[in-house]
Design a protein around this motif. Structure first.
Motif, PDB file in Angstrom:
ATOM      1  N   SER A  87     -16.841  30.035 -26.172  1.00 31.43           N
ATOM      2  CA  SER A  87     -18.184  29.515 -25.891  1.00 31.43           C
ATOM      3  C   SER A  87     -18.157  28.584 -24.690  1.00 31.43           C
ATOM      4  O   SER A  87     -17.113  28.024 -24.335  1.00 31.43           O
ATOM      5  CB  SER A  87     -18.721  28.756 -27.109  1.00 31.43           C
ATOM      6  OG  SER A  87     -17.858  27.674 -27.443  1.00 31.43           O
ATOM      7  N   GLY A  88     -19.298  28.399 -24.084  1.00 31.74           N
ATOM      8  CA  GLY A  88     -19.439  27.462 -22.979  1.00 31.74           C
ATOM      9  C   GLY A  88     -18.841  27.956 -21.684  1.00 31.74           C
ATOM     10  O   GLY A  88     -18.611  29.154 -21.483  1.00 31.74           O
ATOM     11  N   ASP A  89     -18.548  26.987 -20.797  1.00 31.80           N
ATOM     12  CA  ASP A  89     -18.005  27.331 -19.483  1.00 31.80           C
ATOM     13  C   ASP A  89     -16.609  27.931 -19.567  1.00 31.80           C
ATOM     14  O   ASP A  89     -16.167  28.628 -18.646  1.00 31.80           O
ATOM     15  CB  ASP A  89     -17.959  26.083 -18.602  1.00 31.80           C
ATOM     16  CG  ASP A  89     -19.353  25.571 -18.257  1.00 31.80           C
ATOM     17  OD1 ASP A  89     -20.305  26.383 -18.334  1.00 31.80           O
ATOM     18  OD2 ASP A  89     -19.477  24.385 -17.917  1.00 31.80           O
ATOM     19  N   LEU A  90     -15.892  27.653 -20.676  1.00 33.06           N
ATOM     20  CA  LEU A  90     -14.548  28.208 -20.825  1.00 33.06           C
ATOM     21  C   LEU A  90     -14.558  29.729 -20.891  1.00 33.06           C
ATOM     22  O   LEU A  90     -13.543  30.367 -20.591  1.00 33.06           O
ATOM     23  CB  LEU A  90     -13.877  27.643 -22.079  1.00 33.06           C
ATOM     24  CG  LEU A  90     -13.522  26.152 -22.042  1.00 33.06           C
ATOM     25  CD1 LEU A  90     -12.915  25.725 -23.372  1.00 33.06           C
ATOM     26  CD2 LEU A  90     -12.571  25.848 -20.898  1.00 33.06           C
ATOM     27  N   ALA A  91     -15.686  30.305 -21.281  1.00 33.12           N
ATOM     28  CA  ALA A  91     -15.790  31.759 -21.340  1.00 33.12           C
ATOM     29  C   ALA A  91     -15.645  32.384 -19.954  1.00 33.12           C
ATOM     30  O   ALA A  91     -15.310  33.573 -19.841  1.00 33.12           O
ATOM     31  CB  ALA A  91     -17.127  32.164 -21.961  1.00 33.12           C
TER      32      ALA A  91
END
Length: 260
Positions: A87-91
């Motif tokens: 999830s989030g920018d880590l994706a």
């Protein structure tokens, strides 16, 4: 076109703001440094082990075969596989870093392995004869002698990752790749060419800095530098003179008189 690129590069608006050139360069360097750091943690110990023991040399060949994998295609595949699980920018960040790490492991691994393997066996035997064992030989003999090729592998890795980190923009990340992707999409070829030029200059700048570091870190005797050659020449002359017949110089010259 060239005049427009120069104007774009010298404009203060190009460099300022959260999406300006300075911010994109910092993002680009962050992706590159992160990928090289992770790859080094994996490849350097592995290369030292393979070079020191002579085992599992197929790992080096396997790593080099990864160079043939299309980077952009691999990025999309990894993003589609990992993206939904994160999830989030880590994706977006993790798939990009994974691909860049895969890209830069081969040059680092090859450099470390080649450097350690090239160490003269007589040097290792001498170290063991002095009582060194295992990791002492690696730390005090093999790594210092392999340093030129280790640093060459790291320089190659940085060049490749800086040039290739532009692909991160294709899945929504920043960096200098934004100028290429957005410029082509909107038909702004001035920013596209300008961004490509900055990527090239950044790669050359980083390589120049690493070349300076390599020159400072590596012993001149390992690089064939002038001081290293002169020291080797003096040692060879001393050895030759010590083994020459009495009254004869090592260069085969005239008899040296003992008279004062």
């Amino acid at each position: 076109m060239i005049a427009n690129i120069v104007e774009w590069l010298t404009s203060s608006a190009t460099w300022s703001g959260d999406t300006g050139l300075w911010a994109r360069i910092v993002e680009h360097l962050w992706y590159s440094l992160l990928a090289v750091a992770i790859a080094a943690v994996i490849a350097i110990p592995l290369g030292l082990w393979v070079g020191h023991t002579g085992r599992a040399k197929w790992l080096v060949s396997l790593a080099n075969s990864l160079r043939a994998v299309p980077t952009l295609g691999l990025l999309f595949a990894v993003a589609l596989w990992l993206g939904p699980k994160i999830s989030g920018d880590l994706a977006f960040l993790i798939p990009s870093v994974v691909v860049l790490v895969i890209l830069v492991i081969p040059p680092i691994l090859s450099g470390v392995y080649a450097g350690v393997e090239a160490v003269d066996p007589a040097t290792r035997d001498a170290a063991r004869g002095m009582g060194m064992r295992g990791m002492e030989v690696v730390r005090q003999v093999e790594i210092p002698n392999a340093m030129p090729l280790i640093l060459s592998g790291l320089r190659s890795a940085f060049l490749q990752v800086i040039a290739t980190a532009t692909v991160a923009a294709y899945i929504g990340l920043g960096g200098l790749g934004r100028y290429l992707v957005d410029g082509i999409k909107t038909g702004d070829y001035v920013s596209t060419a300008g961004g490509a030029l900055v990527v090239s200059l950044l790669a050359l700048l980083v390589d120049g800095i690493l070349a300076l570091v390599q020159r400072l870190v590596v012993s001149p005797g390992l690089t064939g530098g002038r001081s290293g050659r002169s020291r080797r020449g003096r040692r060879n002359a001393e050895v030759a003179n010590s083994s020459a017949p009495a009254g004869m110089s090592a260069d085969g010259g005239g008899v040296v008189s003992d008279a004062t």
